[in-house]
Each structure stands twice: as C-alpha cells, then as structure tokens.
Design an enzyme around this catalytic site. Structure first.
Site, mmCIF file in Angstrom:
data_model
loop_
_atom_site.group_PDB
_atom_site.id
_atom_site.type_symbol
_atom_site.label_atom_id
_atom_site.label_comp_id
_atom_site.label_asym_id
_atom_site.label_seq_id
_atom_site.Cartn_x
_atom_site.Cartn_y
_atom_site.Cartn_z
ATOM 1 N N ASP A 126 0.823 -1.208 0.000
ATOM 2 C CA ASP A 126 0.000 0.000 0.000
ATOM 3 C C ASP A 126 0.866 1.270 0.000
ATOM 4 O O ASP A 126 2.099 1.198 -0.026
ATOM 5 C CB ASP A 126 -0.928 -0.064 1.230
ATOM 6 C CG ASP A 126 -2.351 0.325 0.897
ATOM 7 O OD1 ASP A 126 -2.527 1.194 0.020
ATOM 8 O OD2 ASP A 126 -3.281 -0.206 1.524
ATOM 9 N N ASP A 183 -10.033 3.345 -4.356
ATOM 10 C CA ASP A 183 -10.659 2.171 -3.720
ATOM 11 C C ASP A 183 -12.100 1.964 -4.188
ATOM 12 O O ASP A 183 -12.852 2.915 -4.372
ATOM 13 C CB ASP A 183 -10.697 2.349 -2.201
ATOM 14 C CG ASP A 183 -9.344 2.073 -1.564
ATOM 15 O OD1 ASP A 183 -8.344 1.935 -2.295
ATOM 16 O OD2 ASP A 183 -9.283 2.003 -0.327
HETATM 17 C C1 GLA Z 1 -5.967 1.197 1.157
HETATM 18 C C2 GLA Z 1 -6.074 0.199 0.004
HETATM 19 C C3 GLA Z 1 -7.206 -0.765 0.287
HETATM 20 C C4 GLA Z 1 -6.948 -1.510 1.598
HETATM 21 C C5 GLA Z 1 -6.774 -0.497 2.731
HETATM 22 C C6 GLA Z 1 -6.306 -1.163 4.011
HETATM 23 O O1 GLA Z 1 -7.077 2.034 1.227
HETATM 24 O O2 GLA Z 1 -6.272 0.873 -1.208
HETATM 25 O O3 GLA Z 1 -7.331 -1.699 -0.769
HETATM 26 O O4 GLA Z 1 -5.797 -2.294 1.469
HETATM 27 O O5 GLA Z 1 -5.811 0.498 2.398
HETATM 28 O O6 GLA Z 1 -6.130 -0.260 5.062
#
Ligand code: GLA
Length: 375
Positions: A126, A183
């Site tokens: 991430d 996301d």
């Molecule tokens: C980010 C990523 C998500 C998930 C969250 C976890 O937002 O884009 O896919 O992994 O972190 O905290």
C-alpha cells in the site's frame, strides 16, 4: 513464472476489514475447494491490513497478532498450501499501513525475508504514511528488489492508486500488478467510476504487470467493510465483465462462505474468465456509442484470432447500441463477418456482417466471443 496472467483469488478487505482471523482464512480456503472456485482458477487467498501487532519485535520483525492468528502465519500458509492454493499478505511502503499498523519503510529487506520464511506467495503493498522526500518509485523499487531476492517467488501487488503517474514507472520497477484507480465500494456509482477512470490506460497493462482496478464486490449485497449501498445481480455481472475485459486481477471480496447461486454463477463463468486469462494480456480498448454517451463497446484482442466484445450501458435508462465492425478493423469489403457467442447466455447467435445492434437495460451488459469468419 508468476504474473503472466492477471492473478485470481480472494482478499479480506472488502468485507472483513480489521475483523480477520485464522478461522476465517481457513474457512475461505475450504470454500475455494468445496464451491469449485479453485477449479474455476481462483488461487490466491490474501490477508489485507490489520493482521499484525502494533509493534515490531526486538529484532525489528513484524509480528502477527496472536489473538487473530494464534498458530502463526507459517501454519496458516501450510493449511492454504495443503489445499493446493497460494497465500498472500499485506504491507505498506510508508511508515505505517493505512490502518495504522507498522509499515515496511526502512524494513523492506527484513520484511521480505520474514514473508518468505512464512511461505508467502503474494504481497499487496500500500501507499499510506509515505515518508517525505523519497519518491514513490524508489519505495516500490526497494520492495521489488527485496522480494526478488528473498529466495521465494512472491507476486508483487503494488497499491498506490495510480498516484504519481505510476503507470510510467511501475512495470520498470518490478511490480506484477498495480492499482490504477482509487478504492472500490460496493455500489453501482463506484463500479462505474472505476471503469471510467481506467479508460485509455490499456497501453500500460500487459503480461507480468497488469493494471488493477481493485478487488471485486460481487456478492457483497451491501454487507461488510466497503459495503455502502450494495448492487443488484445485474450490476455485479456488469462489474465482473468489465474487470475481465480490462485484464484486472479477479480478487473476490465477498464472504464466499455465504455465496448464493447468482454470485457463484457470475464468479465462476468460465467463458468470461478465459477472456481475462488470455495469455497475450491485451486489455480491451473502447468504442463509444456515437449517439449515446452512456453506452460503450469494449473490444479485447485474443491470442487465437478471436475477439471478446462487451457492450455496456452505464446509464440509468435503457439504450440501443450498435457496433460497426469497421471500427474494430473489419471492413465489409473484406468479405468477412463475425460469428458471435453470448458468454452469459452460453448461446451461439450466428454470423453477422457489417454491424451488430442490441438493446441494453440500465447498468447491464452483453459479452460475446467473436470469430472472424467468411459468411
Ligand atoms: C488502502 C487500500 C485498500 C486496503 C486499505 C487497508 O485504502 O487501497 O485496498 O488495502 O488500504 O487499510
């Protein structure tokens, strides 16, 4: 070789967020086998954020939260491997993960070694809490190098949401897939927005480094961590078809222990999965409908000379769509036409010349496999 085609599997984040445990992950592995997800090609079971303790140990290593994972990660990996599946984990390029657990910054090599010692096969990486003054591409190059030298094949799933023009450097840095959008949420607007954000990015995706449009929400029906509304089965079908044509990884995000027949039929549609897993990995290009900006055709060039053709209606009213074969390189003067097979109805429709027209309900799609034939 890993990463030749888009990875397929399951990830804990969309439904479970921080509520993860050893029993949950084992249960998911069991369902992969029992419900024929493994047979359909799903392989990786990935634990996302919130799996570790808040502190590293005295040697600087990550430590699993023993309340959630009392037997430790190696034992869990062994269980998943015993089912013929692969095991994935999560970390972050910054000082902390997005949920505030230790990140891998300045620990890249020791973390890669730890993941290898647990027999991990996949690492999602991430982009939260990025340290100041260090460019993102260096952070991903660090972990790519660490993983490539840890003694184990670990698929590197980069997740920086397309920031910092990552399409310019991700492939070169060594990532196998990279999130090219923000996301996902379990609602139609989110599916539509992510698909539209992915337009014109097809040149950045290919074998060993695919665009990743985020994990699937098929079958969530408004329940879980990223739920926020939920979708109809028709919308999930459209979502799955788009992700398949965009060569996105197919990472399920729902609680498959409670999967219903409709979701199972979507997630295990072999003819759609075959398109996504086509070995040449050419992401679909798009042809907008000239008189209706909500409708679009997606064309994916396949290895054996066939084409996958998806018709999509992103709008809220029904619409008529037409594909002129000329627009995909087939002039009428060639003497060739297209024989079409509907991959959701599993029906051959016959041969067509010049064009194909159909009506689509709101948020719905039709996906065909087309063969170039002499009528
Ligand atoms: C980010 C990523 C998500 C998930 C969250 C976890 O937002 O884009 O896919 O992994 O972190 O905290």
């Amino acid at each position: 070789m890993i990463g030749k085609t888009p990875p397929m599997g399951w990830n804990s984040w969309n439904t479970f967020g921080w509520e993860i445990s050893e029993d949950l992950i084992k249960g998911i592995a069991d369902v992969f086998v029992e419900q024929n997800l493994k047979a359909a090609g799903y392989e990786y079971i990935v634990i996302d954020d919130c799996w570790s303790k808040k502190q590293r140990d005295s040697k600087g290593r990550l430590v699993p939260d023993e309340e959630k994972f009392p037997s430790g990660m190696k034992a869990l990996a062994d269980y998943i491997h015993s089912k013929g599946l692969k095991f994935g984990m999560y970390s972050c390029a910054g000082t902390m993960t997005c949920a505030g657990y230790p990140g891998s910054f300045e620990h890249e090599f020791i973390d890669a070694e730890t993941f290898a010692s647990w027999d991990v096969d996949y690492l999602k990486y991430d982009y939260c809490y990025k340290p100041d003054g260090i460019p993102g591409h260096i952070l991903y190059k660090r972990m790519a190098m660490a993983l490539r030298n840890c003694g184990r094949d670990i698929l590197f799933s980069a997740c920086n949401w397309g920031n910092d023009e990552s399409f310019n450097w991700m492939r070169a840095s060594g990532a196998h897939i990279f999130r090219s959008t923000g996301d996902i949420q379990d609602n139609w607007e989110s599916i539509k927005n992510l698909a539209l954000q992915q337009l014109n990015k097809e040149c950045y995706s290919g074998p060993y480094c695919y665009n990743d449009v985020d994990m699937l929400v098929v079958g969530m029906y408004g329940k879980g961590n990223v739920a926020l509304g939920g979708c109809t089965d028709e919308e999930y079908k459209t979502h799955f078809s788009l992700w398949a044509l965009m060569d996105s990884p197919l990472m399920i995000g729902s609680d498959i222990r409670k999967m219903n027949e409709a979701s199972k039929n979507i997630l295990t549609n072999k003819e759609i999965i075959e398109i996504n897993q086509d070995i040449e990995g050419r992401q679909a290009y798009t042809i907008p409908q000239w008189n209706n900006s909500n409708c679009m055709a997606y064309i994916k060039t396949l290895t054996n000379g066939d084409y996958a053709i998806g018709f999509f209606n992103f709008g809220d009213t029904s619409g008529e769509m037409s594909l002129q074969f000329w627009d995909m390189g087939l002039p009428t003067s060639s003497g060739f036409g297209l024989s079409l097979r509907d991959l959701w109805k599993h029906e051959d429709l016959g041969t067509f010349t010049e064009s194909y027209t159909l009506k689509l309900e709101p948020h719905s799609c039709a996906v065909f496999r087309a063969k170039v034939v002499k009528p």
